[in-house]
Design a protein around this motif. Structure first.
Motif, PDB file in Angstrom:
ATOM      1  N   ASN A 199     182.582 -50.924 -39.170  1.00 37.68           N
ATOM      2  CA  ASN A 199     183.378 -52.137 -38.990  1.00 37.68           C
ATOM      3  C   ASN A 199     183.457 -52.584 -37.532  1.00 37.68           C
ATOM      4  N   ASN A 200     182.721 -51.928 -36.654  1.00 33.13           N
ATOM      5  CA  ASN A 200     182.827 -52.244 -35.230  1.00 33.13           C
ATOM      6  C   ASN A 200     181.505 -52.695 -34.611  1.00 33.13           C
ATOM      7  N   ALA A 201     180.699 -53.398 -35.401  1.00 33.86           N
ATOM      8  CA  ALA A 201     179.405 -53.877 -34.904  1.00 33.86           C
ATOM      9  C   ALA A 201     179.565 -54.844 -33.746  1.00 33.86           C
ATOM     10  N   ALA A 202     180.712 -55.506 -33.644  1.00 33.70           N
ATOM     11  CA  ALA A 202     180.938 -56.469 -32.557  1.00 33.70           C
ATOM     12  C   ALA A 202     181.473 -55.800 -31.293  1.00 33.70           C
ATOM     13  N   VAL A 203     181.711 -54.494 -31.321  1.00 31.62           N
ATOM     14  CA  VAL A 203     182.319 -53.712 -30.231  1.00 31.62           C
ATOM     15  C   VAL A 203     183.502 -54.456 -29.612  1.00 31.62           C
ATOM     16  N   GLY A 204     184.393 -54.953 -30.463  1.00 35.18           N
ATOM     17  CA  GLY A 204     185.536 -55.711 -29.987  1.00 35.18           C
ATOM     18  C   GLY A 204     186.510 -54.904 -29.158  1.00 35.18           C
ATOM     19  N   TRP A 274     174.844 -50.619 -27.724  1.00 33.19           N
ATOM     20  CA  TRP A 274     174.791 -51.155 -26.372  1.00 33.19           C
ATOM     21  C   TRP A 274     175.233 -52.613 -26.427  1.00 33.19           C
ATOM     22  N   SER A 275     175.764 -53.110 -25.311  1.00 33.38           N
ATOM     23  CA  SER A 275     176.246 -54.490 -25.330  1.00 33.38           C
ATOM     24  C   SER A 275     176.034 -55.175 -23.984  1.00 33.38           C
ATOM     25  N   LEU A 313     176.236 -59.838 -26.869  1.00 29.13           N
ATOM     26  CA  LEU A 313     175.135 -59.407 -27.734  1.00 29.13           C
ATOM     27  C   LEU A 313     175.207 -57.893 -27.853  1.00 29.13           C
ATOM     28  N   VAL A 314     175.109 -57.394 -29.083  1.00 24.66           N
ATOM     29  CA  VAL A 314     175.209 -55.955 -29.346  1.00 24.66           C
ATOM     30  C   VAL A 314     173.942 -55.500 -30.059  1.00 24.66           C
ATOM     31  N   TRP A 315     173.437 -54.329 -29.676  1.00 25.37           N
ATOM     32  CA  TRP A 315     172.251 -53.797 -30.336  1.00 25.37           C
ATOM     33  C   TRP A 315     172.317 -52.267 -30.418  1.00 25.37           C
ATOM     34  N   VAL A 316     171.536 -51.708 -31.323  1.00 28.85           N
ATOM     35  CA  VAL A 316     171.494 -50.257 -31.552  1.00 28.85           C
ATOM     36  C   VAL A 316     170.067 -49.771 -31.299  1.00 28.85           C
ATOM     37  N   PRO A 317     169.857 -48.884 -30.334  1.00 28.13           N
ATOM     38  CA  PRO A 317     168.511 -48.355 -30.064  1.00 28.13           C
ATOM     39  C   PRO A 317     168.191 -47.130 -30.914  1.00 28.13           C
ATOM     40  N   ASP A 318     166.902 -46.808 -30.987  1.00 29.94           N
ATOM     41  CA  ASP A 318     166.430 -45.537 -31.552  1.00 29.94           C
ATOM     42  C   ASP A 318     166.792 -45.313 -33.013  1.00 29.94           C
ATOM     43  N   ASN A 319     167.019 -46.386 -33.759  1.00 30.12           N
ATOM     44  CA  ASN A 319     167.341 -46.264 -35.190  1.00 30.12           C
ATOM     45  C   ASN A 319     168.563 -45.375 -35.432  1.00 30.12           C
ATOM     46  N   LEU A 320     169.526 -45.414 -34.523  1.00 32.12           N
ATOM     47  CA  LEU A 320     170.725 -44.596 -34.667  1.00 32.12           C
ATOM     48  C   LEU A 320     171.636 -45.149 -35.761  1.00 32.12           C
ATOM     49  N   ASP A 321     172.451 -44.265 -36.309  1.00 35.64           N
ATOM     50  CA  ASP A 321     173.447 -44.670 -37.298  1.00 35.64           C
ATOM     51  C   ASP A 321     174.762 -44.871 -36.562  1.00 35.64           C
ATOM     52  N   ALA A 322     175.099 -46.123 -36.263  1.00 33.60           N
ATOM     53  CA  ALA A 322     176.291 -46.418 -35.476  1.00 33.60           C
ATOM     54  C   ALA A 322     177.573 -46.304 -36.289  1.00 33.60           C
TER      55      ALA A 322
END
Length: 363
Positions: A199-204, A274-275, A313-322
């Motif tokens: 629920n925190n994909a936006a890193v609010g 990362w953001s 802008l938010v992104w996830v590197p290395d195919n991690l499970d955020a």
């Protein structure tokens, strides 16, 4: 615009490792919930106190850190950040008796020290004052979260230990429960920066802590208490709205705010997400490329969401499970990753930004 292009040419190095700040509590899953939305998007009755007239003078602090030097960052970690994990709460309340109590000034100072360390690392004005007014309300919110073993920005009136001031604080705060903040993360601050969970994909939570305009926060903290067989969980409410949202933006180290930031960063606080934040930027068509040791790093973009601090802008590197919690491992050697953002639109014009992060083991 020239400042944006110039500051984006810095290099950073980092590895996709983070510290797991969560610990299961008798089958309960630690939770930092959803981030609070911007004051303008919430019911007026639950907004924070206007302005920061109730706030004390901001704590004395140096400017943001120069994190281009490994030794300097290592020193800030070992001398400023790491010592805060050993500060006890000194809580004086009681969940069963509906007594919010308070924590020691030393513990509140530890929370402030963590906040200021992250802000100084990110290159935003670090000084943050902990308001006793905000903290008293946050203390009531934390008591509710612990008593009900759940968190909400809008707790219902039938909750155990409900109070109107606690509900006000819940709407104006980052909130968490079930974290072992008493021994490794006062105020859940590092947990909010890492911002794990589906629920925190936006890193609010991160965006509010690193919001450049903020000068005053509050913290309410309740440690684990009650019967050993079914204890009340730890809980925190961290007030993040001081009436300065949307006001003139102060100077920052770079035109943007990134986490992890350009420079040396301890591996323990580099999350799966990362953001990159820039006020007013349009990231809907932006893309991110990462390279490490001459090889491309897989990148998954998160959905662009506004309403939390600056546009990001938010992104996830290395195919991690955020969405999961895990314990990071120290990198065998300093690891540098280069980040390149393209088609970041500012005032209608497309821009490219490249920087690098070096993730290292401060031990």
């Amino acid at each position: 615009m020239r400042t944006f292009l110039r500051t984006c040419r810095l290099l950073i190095s980092c590895a996709p490792l983070i510290i797991s700040l969560a610990s299961s509590l008798h089958g309960q899953v630690p939770d930092i919930g959803d981030p609070p939305t911007a004051p303008e998007l919430r019911p007026s009755l639950l907004r924070g106190v206007g302005g920061n007239a109730l706030a004390p003078t901001p704590l004395a602090s140096t400017n943001w850190y120069d994190i281009s030097t490994r030794t300097a960052v290592r020193n800030t970690w070992n001398l400023t950040f790491w010592p805060t994990i050993t500060v006890p709460t000194g809580w004086t309340g009681n969940v069963d008796s509906n007594i919010p109590g308070t924590t020691t000034q030393a513990f509140k100072d530890a929370v402030a020290a963590r906040i200021m360390w992250f802000r100084a690392m990110a290159g935003v004005p670090p000084p943050i004052a902990i308001s006793p007014v905000y903290s008293a309300k946050d203390q009531q919110a934390a008591l509710m979260f612990s008593a009900n073993r759940q968190i909400s920005h809008y707790p219902p009136g039938n909750w155990v230990d409900y109070s109107a001031e606690g509900a006000e604080a819940a709407a104006n705060s980052n909130i968490c429960y079930g974290y072992w903040f008493a021994i490794n993360d006062p105020g859940c601050v590092a947990g909010y920066i890492v911002d794990q969970g589906s629920n925190n994909a936006a890193v609010g939570h991160r965006r509010w802590i690193l919001y450049p305009q903020t000068q005053t926060m509050g913290t309410g903290d309740v440690p684990q208490s009650g019967p050993v067989a079914n204890p009340y969980p730890q809980a925190n409410a961290l007030w993040v709205f001081d009436g300065l949202y949307g006001t003139a933006r102060p100077a920052t180290r770079a035109a943007y705010v990134a986490w992890p930031p350009p420079g040396y960063v301890p591996y323990q606080v580099v999350g799966q997400r990362w953001s990159f934040s820039y006020p007013g930027a349009d990231f809907t068509s932006a893309s991110v490329a990462m390279e490490r040791n001459g090889a491309a790093v897989p990148v998954r973009l998160e959905l662009v969401v506004t309403g939390y601090g600056e546009n990001t802008l938010v992104w996830v590197p290395d195919n991690l499970d955020a969405s999961s919690y895990y314990q990071p491992a120290a990198p065998a050697a300093d690891t540098t990753t280069t980040v390149t953002l393209t088609n970041v639109r500012i005032n209608g014009a497309a821009h490219t930004c490249a920087y690098s992060v070096t993730v290292f083991d401060p031990d």
